[in-house]
Enzyme design. Sequence first.
Site, PDB file in Angstrom:
ATOM      1  N   ASP A 217      56.920  63.180 118.884  1.00 36.75           N
ATOM      2  CA  ASP A 217      58.056  63.456 120.434  1.00 36.75           C
ATOM      3  C   ASP A 217      57.912  61.958 120.236  1.00 36.75           C
ATOM      4  O   ASP A 217      56.565  61.501 120.824  1.00 36.75           O
ATOM      5  CB  ASP A 217      57.389  64.254 120.962  1.00 36.75           C
ATOM      6  CG  ASP A 217      58.348  64.669 122.386  1.00 36.75           C
ATOM      7  OD1 ASP A 217      59.568  64.750 122.284  1.00 36.75           O
ATOM      8  OD2 ASP A 217      58.326  63.827 123.261  1.00 36.75           O
TER       9      ASP A 217
ATOM     10  N   GLU B 147      46.633  65.004 102.736  1.00 34.31           N
ATOM     11  CA  GLU B 147      45.769  65.999 102.556  1.00 34.31           C
ATOM     12  C   GLU B 147      45.760  67.521 102.319  1.00 34.31           C
ATOM     13  O   GLU B 147      45.300  68.161 102.191  1.00 34.31           O
ATOM     14  CB  GLU B 147      44.092  66.295 103.541  1.00 34.31           C
ATOM     15  CG  GLU B 147      43.680  65.248 103.739  1.00 34.31           C
ATOM     16  CD  GLU B 147      42.148  64.878 105.127  1.00 34.31           C
ATOM     17  OE1 GLU B 147      41.667  66.077 104.915  1.00 34.31           O
ATOM     18  OE2 GLU B 147      42.427  63.896 105.688  1.00 34.31           O
TER      19      GLU B 147
END
Length: 536
Positions: A203, A258
């Site tokens: 955001d 990851e």
Amino acid sequence: MSENDQPWWKGATIYQIYPRSFADSNGDGVGDLQGIIDRLDHVASLNVDAIWLSPFFTSPMKDFGYDVADYCGVDPLFGTIDDFDRLVAVAHARGLKLIIDQVYSHTSDAHDWFRQSRESKIEPKADWYVWADPKPDGSPPNNWQAVFGGPSWEWDGRRQQYYMHNFLASQPDLNVRNKEVQDALLDAARFWLERGVDGFRLDAINFAIHDADLTDNPPSGLDMSRVTRPFDMQHHIHNMSQPEIPDFLERVRNLLDEYEGSFSVAEVVGPDPVPEMKAFTEGGRRLHSAYNFDFLYARTLTPARVRRSLEQWSGEAGEGWPSWAFSNHDAPRAVSRWASADFRKQAADLLILLLLSLRGNAFIYQGEELGLPQGHVAFEHLQDPEAIANWPRTLGRDGARTPMPWERHSAQAGFSESDPWLPVDRAQQALAVNSQKDAASTLNLTRALVKFRQTSPALRVGDIEFLEAPREILAFHRKHGGDQILCVFNLTEEDVQLPAALKPTGPVFATEAGLSEDAYSVSDTLGPWSGFWART
């Protein structure tokens, strides 16, 4: 790279859920996580790839969840962490990815980090927020203005300093320059990735870092007769959009990498967002995608505007991947901005066709698949602090956040058993999910169009080539390998003559056609707010 080798998110269709207004399962008038679970069959029926879930975190709700008090907590208003885990599991079982908001530029003033930071200038978290001494006359450190009105500085008696806030005074800005702050934010992101989320929407990420010298912003040249807030009277070159932001985003991307298949999209706010969007998504080392407000705040939609926005993304080596939205929880609904009341149905259908034609990801906001207009909210029912502060000069955000209408004839549109947090708009209720069973409904058109896009490499990941057309017509090809789609749109409320060069020679999929290929023969004119896809 072949279409089959592309990551799931490239060319994805993503459905935004605003939890407060989607579905209320416990009758308190506010939507919740269980309500979303209960209505996931509807989302899955749209054939979308993923859900973007707006904030559900612990919050005092002064900005309805974008003022986070605990990055790793679920606010009791929405349910529990167990509810969230069930939502992830149920969404994945239906083939839906789930991305959630992350708010990195600020927190709530109720966050423990801020409570510690304000205690004194020597606390371990003293430098986790943006603090500054007053000028000699006691006034704020500089001239920065907040988005929601007034100066970006609030005096704090405990610290004997001002703290910065780009939004509400109850939303102090984090000092994201501080590596400890970055580490804490990444720890919160990892918490949700470990729970199975498939990525994040960041955001207002270009607000995340400020100019360390607190340099005054220059004037924009606008005056109050042309704007609704002092914020618009400045060029915001020092309180946001700093060159250090991409370095932080590289840390975010390293974490995401990851987790196989994770996705990130930046919200970029401002009058010239494309350079930042490209910087934030450059070279495969930063975020996967970004979107801006090119269309979200546009008062009109023209072929020239669409072409101008799309041509800024050429697809050159190292360039990121764009995302597009016509409506969301912060912007008045597109059909109300761009079409008169007499043409709302045609416009709703055409806009879904257009959104799914654009090169990039498509974000559909809840209710857009129903053709919902902007909800009417009387002043006495307003909740949005921006709308209240600027009444009546702005539509505010409440009209885009009214309850999702599920049932045409129930008291609260099937959203809740009690009065909802915002009133149900009866004009929206007439377009409820259970009333759109006809094959030509906007809902069924959306289902069909999204499904068609999923099967078309050209529409999902192909190149875009704009075609010469009359001023009122937007026309382009989407191409990938042997798949080529001609896309043609009339964005006016008048019949428009269709040039012979744009008449399709192959199967047609059109908004006026009962939605199936070969079911529609394109005439010499395109009707108001109508368009088609055609294989070529």
